[in-house]
Design a protein around this motif. Structure first.
Motif, mmCIF file in Angstrom:
data_model
loop_
_atom_site.group_PDB
_atom_site.id
_atom_site.type_symbol
_atom_site.label_atom_id
_atom_site.label_comp_id
_atom_site.label_asym_id
_atom_site.label_seq_id
_atom_site.Cartn_x
_atom_site.Cartn_y
_atom_site.Cartn_z
ATOM 1 N N THR A 290 0.468 -3.400 9.028
ATOM 2 C CA THR A 290 2.203 -3.618 8.318
ATOM 3 C C THR A 290 2.612 -2.576 7.989
ATOM 4 N N VAL A 291 3.263 -1.823 7.983
ATOM 5 C CA VAL A 291 4.105 -0.399 7.594
ATOM 6 C C VAL A 291 5.260 -1.020 6.386
ATOM 7 N N THR A 292 5.333 0.237 5.642
ATOM 8 C CA THR A 292 7.260 0.284 5.128
ATOM 9 C C THR A 292 7.975 -0.160 6.085
ATOM 10 N N PRO A 293 9.182 -0.871 5.844
ATOM 11 C CA PRO A 293 10.544 -1.461 6.741
ATOM 12 C C PRO A 293 10.803 -0.176 6.493
ATOM 13 N N SER A 294 11.440 -0.087 7.785
ATOM 14 C CA SER A 294 12.742 1.026 7.841
ATOM 15 C C SER A 294 13.967 0.185 9.218
ATOM 16 N N PRO A 295 15.113 -0.657 8.711
ATOM 17 C CA PRO A 295 15.078 -1.251 9.631
ATOM 18 C C PRO A 295 16.526 -0.399 9.813
#
Length: 484
Positions: free
Chosen positions: A72-77
């Motif tokens: 997983t990576v930092t969310p960037s919606p």
């Protein structure tokens, strides 16, 4: 060739209560459909965890993924600004397809201005007027064989402008022209018994012998081609008996006026310059075939060749430089809508890639397959590949992302790698001429002047037949534990 029909009111079908009702129920414009798909993709970025696989070097220097590296990576919606930028980014990302669509439209309009297309259509129409149905299986067999050998469905973009005038002149419609090219190339690409793009690359990624399992794929090829031919012939016979049964009867009004030479009592007589221009055009098509087969030319190389071809053939035929330029301009206008749709459709993938959820979706779909009952695992792989094809409508692109996951998963769930590759082939190929996110497909429809909504109405029954055929082959492969 992508001609629109603003004056079709002169040739309408009789209006009745049913037609008024169906007009109210017609599908929304393709822009609306693609915009809604993009909105759904953007909303999805707020719920699907962001993740990625590490990229590594794969066969032939291609970049693929490490199937054990998902994290997983930092969310960037997708923000409102991201959503706004997705459409111009999509146009840039699909630039080669957009540019190719414009160039091929312009080049063929120049050829029409020389008169050599009308001469060729007149000659072929008089030759096949008594046996017009024969042209459909002949062309479809040739196109499917070529695609199964070299794996370029994008050649539909070349085929359609060439055969469209002939098909219309013989009393058929634009959908027949599109179907001859799209259905034939899809049958060849999907079965792909010697296809380097899907079969060859997929087998390399899975560690299988190149082009192993030829027998079953060859059987699938023959059955799919026969089904496709019979389906197109059935539609062709229906509109031959009653042209108003055509799904594009009104849309083809201008093209019928332009190409209906079969009823003309005057034969076209080619001038010396037109004969020389025809020979020159054939030489350029020979160069095209050589470049594709020997040097792996793709859209950019073909675009450059078509620019030169339009100029040279136009000059040989006696057109002035201004006439050549205006010919290109008219061609650009005729395919503008389709070329723009290609870029807009690409926005869906842009949104998911920028938000880093594309790999997460692949990971989730891979996990889903593992929960299917053993006998249906191959079918599950097919469904996953078909769904993923909506997001990545590229044979090689889909292989590089999904096969490194599906191949080792196949060993765990009792599916042979050969069967996993077959599921990928079927899932990738059949969706390529259904989903509006497929760039070359939408561009081909633009060149034929066929709306996506009307193509879907034509293609869905064949899609069902081909899907059923695919499932039967996958069940057989699973039962016999096919490994080539």
């Amino acid at each position: 060739m992508g001609l629109q029909n603003p004056t079709a009111k002169e040739d309408p079908r009789p209006e009745n209560e049913l037609s008024v009702f169906t007009n109210r129920l017609k599908m929304p414009h393709i822009y609306v459909i693609l915009f809604l798909f993009s909105m759904v993709a953007a909303i999805t970025t707020y719920f699907v965890p962001a993740g990625t696989y590490d990229r590594i070097s794969g066969p032939e220097g291609r970049t693929t993924i490490d199937p054990s590296s998902f994290h997983t990576v930092t969310p960037s919606p997708t923000s409102p600004t991201d959503f706004m930028l997705a459409f111009p980014k999509g146009l840039v990302s699909a630039g080669s397809v957009v540019f190719f669509t414009f160039i091929i439209g312009g080049m063929f309009m120049v050829l029409r201005r020389t008169g050599i297309i009308e001469i060729a259509v007149d000659t072929l129409t008089r030759t096949f007027t008594e046996k017009s149905l024969a042209i459909i299986p002949v062309l479809m067999i040739v196109f499917s064989l070529i695609c199964s050998l070299i794996g370029t469905q994008e050649l539909s973009l070349v085929y359609v402008p060439v055969i469209l005038p002939l098909v219309i002149a013989l009393g058929y419609d634009s959908i027949i022209a599109a179907a001859i090219a799209l259905c034939a190339t899809t049958a060849g690409f999907t079965a792909g018994f010697l296809n380097p793009i899907n079969t060859g690359l997929g087998q390399k990624l899975a560690g299988l012998s190149l082009y192993s399992g030829l027998g079953l794929r060859l059987a699938a090829f023959m059955i799919m081609v026969v089904i496709g031919i019979l389906y197109v012939l059935r539609y062709a016979r229906r509109i031959k008996r009653d042209p108003e049964q055509s799904l594009v009867y009104e849309d083809d009004y201008e093209k019928r006026k332009l190409y209906k030479t079969v009823q003309s009592t005057n034969r076209y007589q080619a001038t010396l310059r037109q004969k020389l221009a025809s020979i020159t055009a054939l030489l350029f098509f020979g160069i095209l075939v050589y470049g594709v087969l020997k040097h792996s030319w793709f859209m950019m190389e073909m675009s450059g060749l078509f620019i030169i071809m339009g100029i040279v053939v136009g000059l040989v035929a006696g057109l002035s430089t201004s006439e050549i330029c205006e010919g290109f301009n008219d061609g650009f206008k005729s395919v503008l809508l389709g070329a723009f749709i290609v870029g807009v459709a690409r926005a869906v993938a842009v949104i998911m890639e920028d938000a880093h959820i594309m790999d997460s979706i692949v990971f989730g779909l891979g996990q889903l397959v593992g929960h299917f009952p053993s006998i249906f695992s191959a079918i599950g792989m097919f469904i996953v590949q078909l769904l993923f094809n909506f997001l990545v409508p590229s044979g090689s692109g889909q292989a590089l992302v999904t096969i490194p996951i599906m191949a080792p998963l196949a060993d765990l769930i009792g599916v042979t790698k050969q069967t996993a590759i077959l599921a990928y082939q079927f899932g990738d190929g059949l969706g390529n001429i259904l989903f509006p996110t497929s760039g070359y497909f939408m561009a081909t429809l633009a060149l034929a002047g066929v709306k996506w909504q009307k193509w879907v109405k034509f293609y869905l029954p064949l899609f069902g037949l081909w899907t059923g055929t695919s499932l039967i082959f996958l069940i057989i492969a699973q039962i016999i534990q096919w490994n080539g």
